[in-house]
Scaffold this motif. Sequence first.
Motif, PDB file in Angstrom:
ATOM      1  N   ILE B  30      39.717  41.549  56.354  1.00 34.60           N
ATOM      2  CA  ILE B  30      40.151  39.986  55.917  1.00 34.60           C
ATOM      3  C   ILE B  30      38.831  39.420  56.381  1.00 34.60           C
ATOM      4  O   ILE B  30      38.819  38.588  56.068  1.00 34.60           O
ATOM      5  N   PRO B  32      35.790  39.317  55.333  1.00 32.08           N
ATOM      6  CA  PRO B  32      34.660  39.104  54.595  1.00 32.08           C
ATOM      7  C   PRO B  32      34.664  38.462  53.715  1.00 32.08           C
ATOM      8  O   PRO B  32      34.264  36.845  52.885  1.00 32.08           O
ATOM      9  N   ILE B  33      36.259  37.710  53.513  1.00 33.21           N
ATOM     10  CA  ILE B  33      36.986  36.075  52.802  1.00 33.21           C
ATOM     11  C   ILE B  33      36.940  35.513  54.253  1.00 33.21           C
ATOM     12  O   ILE B  33      36.121  33.916  54.249  1.00 33.21           O
ATOM     13  N   ILE B  35      34.912  35.049  56.663  1.00 38.03           N
ATOM     14  CA  ILE B  35      33.376  34.583  57.165  1.00 38.03           C
ATOM     15  C   ILE B  35      32.692  33.972  56.202  1.00 38.03           C
ATOM     16  O   ILE B  35      31.592  33.344  56.238  1.00 38.03           O
ATOM     17  N   ILE B  36      33.221  33.607  55.115  1.00 39.95           N
ATOM     18  CA  ILE B  36      32.959  32.731  53.004  1.00 39.95           C
ATOM     19  C   ILE B  36      33.391  31.515  54.117  1.00 39.95           C
ATOM     20  O   ILE B  36      32.629  30.074  52.985  1.00 39.95           O
TER      21      ILE B  36
END
Lengths: 548, 283
Positions: B30, B32-33, B35-36
């Motif tokens: 989860i 990487p999604i 953090i953007i």
Amino acid sequence: MTEQTADGLMLAADGKPLKQSLNRALRRQKLRAFLLIAPLLIFVLVTFIAPIGDMLFRSVENDIVADTLPRTVAALADWSPDSGAPPGEPVYRALASDLLIAVAAKTHTQLGTRLNYEDSGFSSLLRGTGRDVDDMGEDVGKALVAVDPVWDEPVTWTNLLGDPAWISAQADWAKAGDKTPEPPFVPSAAAQKNLPLTAAAYGDFARVMQTVKEDSPTEKRPWNTVAVSLTEDLKANPSAAAAFGADWQPRLSAVVAAEQGGAIPAADFMAAFTESDKAWGTPQPWEVIKTFSPRFTSGYFLNAVDLKMTPEGIAPRSEAERVYLMLFLRTMVLSLVITGTCILLGYPVAWLLANLPARTANLLMILVLLPFWTSLLVRTSAWKVLLQQQGVINDLLVWAGLVADNNRLVLINNQTGTIIAMTHILLPFMILPLYSVMKTIPPSYLRAAKSLGATDWTAFWRVYFPQSVPGIGAGSILVFILAIGYYITPELVGGAKGVFISNRIAYHIGTSLNWGLAAALGSLLLVVVLVLYWVYDRIVGIDNVKLG
Amino acid sequence: MSLPVYASTGQRIWHYAFRVICGLIFFFLIAPIVIIIPLSFNAQDFFTFSPEMLRLDPAGYSLKHYQDFFTNPDWQLPLWNSLAIAPVATLIAVSLGTLAAIGLSQSHVPFKSAIMAILISPMIVPLIISAAGMYFFYSRVGLQGTYWGVVLAHAVLGIPFVIITVTATLVGFDRSLTRAAASLGAGPVRTFFMVQMPLIMPGVVAGALFAFITSFDEVVVVLFLGAPGDKTLPWQMFTGLREQISPTILAAATVLVAISIALLITLEVLRRRSERLRGMSPT
């Protein structure tokens, strides 16, 4: 409702035998089902299966040599590369005729590109000779004009060789001066009978002028090959002049006399080609043309597995040209590694999800489903951002003192980047099938094993794990199938070392334009995927695919 | 799952270690999604957290990347192209797919498994191969580089999802309901729209969502088939990532994540509704 006849046949209400009525109803039902399916089936066949078929066809299709050099291919039929000598004059003549047409239509560069895949240097050979081919046989043309300047005038040729009906039609067209295309040239019967080579050569010239150059043959001096053909026709049949009108006879007879007197040299196309490029004096380019003259070839497939076709048979490519087997191997190995990491990471999560109370499990499931539903590009961009040398992960490692600031880890544009990003992208495809299999394993089995004295490890390894193997199988095949065909992620985070065979296919379609090779590589990849798909269908059944 | 009272120290340690491991894996899934999302509010043109952001200083945050996304034609044109392609492709996939799924669910369909294999194949064949084949074939028939070429390609890629979801709903469909409707005098068309359609609606909508997201996210096929004027959002992101990466991409990604969350919620609602309609208790 039903009655029975005397011989025991069941009858339906309308008096027909029941069996017949049922059969009819069944047929109608089948037809109705089929009519419901038909539109979609046709749609998929046209928009999807036909393209795949087209790709398979292109991987073996090889019309370009036979289409561009038809005369050369026919003339080469009798020549064998085993002789060790280049072919005879007629083959050179045929190539000159073919090249004149190809140069006018500019197809010789395409042919050069095609043959360059098999023998590098062919492209420049054809380009160079294409520039010189116009001048070949020039000495014959000049000698002919020296005999009688009338041969220098384009109309001489149309009047000598054209059909009277065409000549008048052409004159009417020229007078009208409108934009309609010129009537196509038709040779006269007398020319075809008495000057066959000339009529054929001039027919080619006139056709190319009219269709490709959009010029009138009455305004262009024909190629030297036409003049050469005329001298040859007259040499073979000196009395041909008699077949033409009174004003032609002295002109043609003068040519015959000049030929016999040695004023017109014999054409030597072999010398002309060898002068243009020494390679034509060797058997080598002829071997290539002959080897790739059939309309279907296995050349692209051989190329796709780093082999090549030579007149002596199939031979391996030189070291420097071998890339595809290595790429296939890398695609397989990296896909296996990704599948392996997916099992390692997916198994504990699936186990946890399957064994938690439903409410908690559903909540945690969102953490699996959200990445599954998030755009591939979003996830790839996230990894591209995170894995950069100035990205969040490296910043974190530097901050924690694990990595020196001037020695940041290279996590992207290499195989590590591909493996990390693709594992993340494909992990849900492993977790979901594993979860659905683990859901069906009763937890009481594990307790029973333990109550019989098994340690935690034995109970897991001997009792639970074997029952979860179908889930591992289903998930692994799914992940593997998806991984070996991936293009976007390796392209963006793989750099040079982390790209897959798909990237090479895309390169050949978009950049190198070697479509045949792209099609052959794609066909090989397709075969691998279909075999795996068949295995998957055997193990899991395609009907059991669950989404979300 | 809970730890029994008699568990040994080793078992206790393993129990908690296992949870930590699973937590890390969930984090991997989860993070990487997630953090953007904060990164997309960065006031700087960096791809990492600036010191101001870490101090939660409002000056470190801004909406400028969103402003760029919603005003720059480089992003707006692809967004509208995507929105022009995906619904049409979805409509084709859903209408043809639903009819075929109903046909396939009947008994006595000849060559059922072969037909099923053909209809599912767009999902199985790697996208690069589909794209290559379509590129070759559509160039022959003049569809390459056209809007309709992309729409047809996206429709066929969405069809397997429609077939799978609608077939799954039809498995639980009680056939005696259509017979009851017929016995009450309804024709096949009326039966379909008044009895069958409302019951399989959740499956159809789920299939439509899958088909929509397939088209909306698809990049490989459109790269080959699309004309530059038909550039879609994923295509723009792809070129952005490959050539010069601009932070606006993070704003675009965040918008797409929001769309995914909306779709996920819709699907979950539909699943519950479908189970209620079929008389199953929600789990």
